[in-house]
Design a protein around this motif. Sequence first.
Motif, PDB file in Angstrom:
ATOM      1  N   SER B  60       0.797  -1.345   0.016  1.00  0.00           N
ATOM      2  CA  SER B  60       0.007   0.058  -0.104  1.00  0.00           C
ATOM      3  C   SER B  60       0.846   1.117  -0.005  1.00  0.00           C
ATOM      4  N   GLY B  61       0.224   2.330  -0.099  1.00  0.00           N
ATOM      5  CA  GLY B  61       0.994   3.669  -0.285  1.00  0.00           C
ATOM      6  C   GLY B  61       1.164   3.949  -1.697  1.00  0.00           C
ATOM      7  N   SER B  62       1.576   5.160  -1.824  1.00  0.00           N
ATOM      8  CA  SER B  62       1.813   5.793  -3.105  1.00  0.00           C
ATOM      9  C   SER B  62       3.414   6.428  -3.343  1.00  0.00           C
ATOM     10  N   ILE B  63       3.664   6.151  -4.754  1.00  0.00           N
ATOM     11  CA  ILE B  63       5.029   6.740  -5.220  1.00  0.00           C
ATOM     12  C   ILE B  63       4.552   7.595  -6.363  1.00  0.00           C
ATOM     13  N   GLU B  64       5.155   8.917  -6.044  1.00  0.00           N
ATOM     14  CA  GLU B  64       4.973   9.848  -7.164  1.00  0.00           C
ATOM     15  C   GLU B  64       6.356  10.370  -7.653  1.00  0.00           C
ATOM     16  N   ILE B  65       6.779   9.936  -9.030  1.00  0.00           N
ATOM     17  CA  ILE B  65       8.177  10.283  -9.429  1.00  0.00           C
ATOM     18  C   ILE B  65       7.900  11.111 -10.572  1.00  0.00           C
ATOM     19  N   LEU B  66       8.679  12.309 -10.914  1.00  0.00           N
ATOM     20  CA  LEU B  66       8.531  13.106 -11.956  1.00  0.00           C
ATOM     21  C   LEU B  66       7.010  13.434 -12.556  1.00  0.00           C
ATOM     22  N   GLY B  67       6.239  13.213 -11.299  1.00  0.00           N
ATOM     23  CA  GLY B  67       4.811  13.615 -11.826  1.00  0.00           C
ATOM     24  C   GLY B  67       4.097  12.447 -12.107  1.00  0.00           C
ATOM     25  N   ALA B  68       4.655  11.176 -12.280  1.00  0.00           N
ATOM     26  CA  ALA B  68       3.751   9.902 -12.605  1.00  0.00           C
ATOM     27  C   ALA B  68       3.809   9.048 -11.363  1.00  0.00           C
ATOM     28  N   ASP B  69       2.428   8.226 -11.361  1.00  0.00           N
ATOM     29  CA  ASP B  69       2.112   7.380 -10.303  1.00  0.00           C
ATOM     30  C   ASP B  69       2.839   6.113 -10.698  1.00  0.00           C
ATOM     31  N   VAL B  70       4.065   5.959  -9.837  1.00  0.00           N
ATOM     32  CA  VAL B  70       4.829   4.793 -10.264  1.00  0.00           C
ATOM     33  C   VAL B  70       4.096   3.465 -10.490  1.00  0.00           C
ATOM     34  N   THR B  71       3.350   3.228  -9.321  1.00  0.00           N
ATOM     35  CA  THR B  71       2.687   2.036  -9.139  1.00  0.00           C
ATOM     36  C   THR B  71       1.799   1.855 -10.396  1.00  0.00           C
ATOM     37  N   GLN B  72       1.259   2.552 -11.187  1.00  0.00           N
ATOM     38  CA  GLN B  72       0.316   2.571 -12.213  1.00  0.00           C
ATOM     39  C   GLN B  72       0.986   2.860 -13.581  1.00  0.00           C
ATOM     40  N   ASP B  73       2.039   3.758 -13.509  1.00  0.00           N
ATOM     41  CA  ASP B  73       2.676   4.183 -14.835  1.00  0.00           C
ATOM     42  C   ASP B  73       3.782   4.564 -14.937  1.00  0.00           C
ATOM     43  N   TYR B  74       4.855   3.285 -14.601  1.00  0.00           N
ATOM     44  CA  TYR B  74       6.404   3.362 -14.501  1.00  0.00           C
ATOM     45  C   TYR B  74       6.804   3.692 -15.894  1.00  0.00           C
ATOM     46  N   ALA B  75       6.261   2.976 -16.925  1.00  0.00           N
ATOM     47  CA  ALA B  75       6.756   2.948 -18.383  1.00  0.00           C
ATOM     48  C   ALA B  75       6.812   4.415 -18.724  1.00  0.00           C
ATOM     49  N   SER B  76       5.971   5.353 -18.409  1.00  0.00           N
ATOM     50  CA  SER B  76       6.136   6.725 -18.756  1.00  0.00           C
ATOM     51  C   SER B  76       7.353   7.485 -18.636  1.00  0.00           C
ATOM     52  N   ILE B  77       8.053   7.020 -17.205  1.00  0.00           N
ATOM     53  CA  ILE B  77       9.055   7.821 -16.845  1.00  0.00           C
ATOM     54  C   ILE B  77      10.395   6.960 -16.878  1.00  0.00           C
ATOM     55  N   ARG B  78      10.424   5.555 -17.411  1.00  0.00           N
ATOM     56  CA  ARG B  78      11.402   4.850 -17.550  1.00  0.00           C
ATOM     57  C   ARG B  78      12.624   5.609 -18.357  1.00  0.00           C
ATOM     58  N   HIS B  79      12.218   6.458 -19.359  1.00  0.00           N
ATOM     59  CA  HIS B  79      13.307   7.059 -20.270  1.00  0.00           C
ATOM     60  C   HIS B  79      14.022   8.251 -19.367  1.00  0.00           C
ATOM     61  N   ARG B  80      13.430   8.587 -18.393  1.00  0.00           N
ATOM     62  CA  ARG B  80      14.001   9.788 -17.628  1.00  0.00           C
ATOM     63  C   ARG B  80      14.774   9.314 -16.337  1.00  0.00           C
ATOM     64  N   VAL B  81      14.708   8.074 -16.072  1.00  0.00           N
ATOM     65  CA  VAL B  81      15.478   7.529 -14.766  1.00  0.00           C
ATOM     66  C   VAL B  81      16.511   6.561 -15.194  1.00  0.00           C
ATOM     67  N   GLY B  82      17.677   6.675 -14.630  1.00  0.00           N
ATOM     68  CA  GLY B  82      18.699   5.797 -14.644  1.00  0.00           C
ATOM     69  C   GLY B  82      18.826   4.868 -13.336  1.00  0.00           C
ATOM     70  N   VAL B  83      19.073   3.434 -13.420  1.00  0.00           N
ATOM     71  CA  VAL B  83      18.974   2.777 -12.343  1.00  0.00           C
ATOM     72  C   VAL B  83      20.461   1.942 -12.302  1.00  0.00           C
ATOM     73  N   LEU B  84      21.046   1.798 -10.933  1.00  0.00           N
ATOM     74  CA  LEU B  84      22.011   1.040 -10.799  1.00  0.00           C
ATOM     75  C   LEU B  84      21.672  -0.029  -9.828  1.00  0.00           C
ATOM     76  N   PRO B  85      21.385  -1.268 -10.242  1.00  0.00           N
ATOM     77  CA  PRO B  85      20.928  -2.008  -9.006  1.00  0.00           C
ATOM     78  C   PRO B  85      22.047  -2.467  -8.056  1.00  0.00           C
ATOM     79  N   GLN B  86      21.368  -2.881  -7.010  1.00  0.00           N
ATOM     80  CA  GLN B  86      22.290  -3.366  -5.862  1.00  0.00           C
ATOM     81  C   GLN B  86      23.349  -4.565  -6.494  1.00  0.00           C
ATOM     82  N   ASP B  87      22.681  -5.626  -7.107  1.00  0.00           N
ATOM     83  CA  ASP B  87      23.244  -6.760  -7.428  1.00  0.00           C
ATOM     84  C   ASP B  87      23.633  -6.689  -9.153  1.00  0.00           C
ATOM     85  N   PHE B  88      23.932  -5.369  -9.451  1.00  0.00           N
ATOM     86  CA  PHE B  88      24.214  -5.194 -10.820  1.00  0.00           C
ATOM     87  C   PHE B  88      25.544  -6.014 -11.279  1.00  0.00           C
TER      88      PHE B  88
END
Lengths: 364, 312
Positions: B60-88
């Motif tokens: 439960s809870g909400s996450i808003e990143i760059l104006g998008a609701d991540v739980t519903q629509d992460y795809a719309s901000i993927r190109h604006r975010v860079g990720v280095l995973p812990q187990d890269f």
Amino acid sequence: MSRIIADLKAFATQYMRNPVGAFFALVFPIILVLIFGSVFSQSASPEVPLPVQDLDGSAISGQFLEILNQTGTVEVSMISPTADIDDHIRDNSLSAALVIPAGFGATALSNTSVNVTLYGDQTVSSYGIVVGTVGAAVEILDRNLPNRTVPDQLVGMVTADIVGEDFSFIDFFLPGMIAFTIMINGLFILSALSAEYKSRGYFKLLATTPLGKSEWVLSKFLWFLIIMLISIFLMFAISIGAFGVKVTITPLALALILAGILLFTSMGLLIGVWAKDVESASTIGNAIGFPMMFLSGIFFQLEMMPEALQVIAYALPLTYLSEGMRATMIYGNDTTALIDLAVVLILAVFFFIVASKLMSWKEK
Amino acid sequence: MSNKPIITVTNLKKHYGDIKAVDGVSFEVSPGEIFSCLGPNGAGKTTTVEMMEGLRTPTSGSIEILGADVTQDYASIRHRVGVLPQDFQPFDRLKAPEAIAYFGGLYGRKMTKQDVADLIDAVALSHRTDSVAMKLSGGEKRRLGLALALVGEPELLFLDEPTTGLDAQARRGLWRLLEGLRDEGKTIFLTTHYLDEAEILSDDVFVMHKGKEIARAPPMGLVEQHGGGISILLLDYAEKSTDKVEAMGFGVERIRNNVKVNLTEGASVREAIRRLDTSGVQFRDLITIEPTLEDAFINLVGGTIVGGELKK
């Protein structure tokens, strides 16, 4: 000595815990022994299927059929007298068929020579058995003809080639090899690859990029299509250069190749995403792939196998791919090829959907 | 640059049966800052960041990143975010320039050879361009991972324990790199169990423990609020007992042949030194010790972090 025993014990534990090691050491040899044992123990006294069209229906032709049945080397089945023999052979992809002509009995009884016609495929391994058996049966009938007044042989046998062109064994082997290559590449490589992507976190990494799951799957399908087309081209080039093969790719064969790639890449993907790790994926891939390799009529005819194995063979997807390829490329039997294509396509779509559903790039 | 939060997390929870991996955390991250999520292993940092990366679904809870609701629509901000995973782990058989060009393609970026070279240079891998990734050292692999996270020219970077397993020199190199990225205006969300890393790099520190927020403030704010007072270390303390010092009302701690005198918050250091000097207590010299983020962490959580684990 105690150090050696300690090391041996630890190594044995690790070896047996590795599913690949255990599979190849224990399971795989048993599978091979069972398959080859079943095939070759049977081949000492094989019963080769021999469909017969009796256009005569006389007592003499009946006697001839009885002699054939008594040989124990062929299994006689009847073709309707009204059937066109060429169409029947093509539509059923037969490798042998015997025609007893109309008037066969009457002609022989009138001391005039008459022949049965054996349609056969000289490149299949059972051809010699059929020729020998029919030849022997003809001689027995000839010796036992009543009212014989001439010393010459009255009943004979003529042979006719089943396929239009002068194909050799390699022509028949090639379609099966293409099917086999599609299977091992799709199944073995993609199962290991997708398991590696899962266990090494590549899927998770890619999930954070704009690349979609379906795009990833499509790119793998395209890669296998490209590499398979290159592989098939090379197989043909070498087979033409070294053995002078005459067989060619037909449009239906091309459709079967595409469907086969989708089928086996989907199966490989399903194994890879379902298995716990790369080793498990390889083991499952081997356990499915190797029996399929030997039971799907790639290396020897399905008819040579015991009935129980033939039943298993028709439960294996590779059988339909190799059979379909041979039907269209060798026999020009597009009806059978279309049915095989439909089976391969349905299985391909099924496995693709299941694999796509199971494949998750997300964590729980 | 707008001051509207780039990340807004509200009452975020992730439960696995009875296990509350993340238990109702809320925070905001401003554009252009390095925001560190600090805590020992098992604190819920990676679960939190992976929910923010769209890799896990929150309970439960909400996450808003760059104006998008991540739980519903992460795809719309993927190109604006860079990720280095812990187990890269990099793709073993690709060289660094090939891996960068590959990711450039995924982000729809047409990269020239110079673009690739610039990025390789930025992560200090120019000397390893001919090596396939499997031959790179641990630090080099992490730097390659960072390069891949940067390929899409993201506004926001998620770096999950980017320096874990690196030697001191490699860690400092990566810190300099991250500071440079912040200077370029990028927002960096960092998880770490290194107290010094959080203290040196962060504009804001969010302390997590057992899935919950323990504290949140800039590093110096945490030190001021929770670090305790300044200490005075009496070097080569020559007395048998510390009674005389304790009698002056100071907290005392023996550290081998030295004695650490803990001052209460707000106490005058000058006055304390004068009293110790004139007390007749025998010691060779004294130094003052300021509290660090580690002191604040110990006071907040009841232990420090050693090798990622909480040590009471």
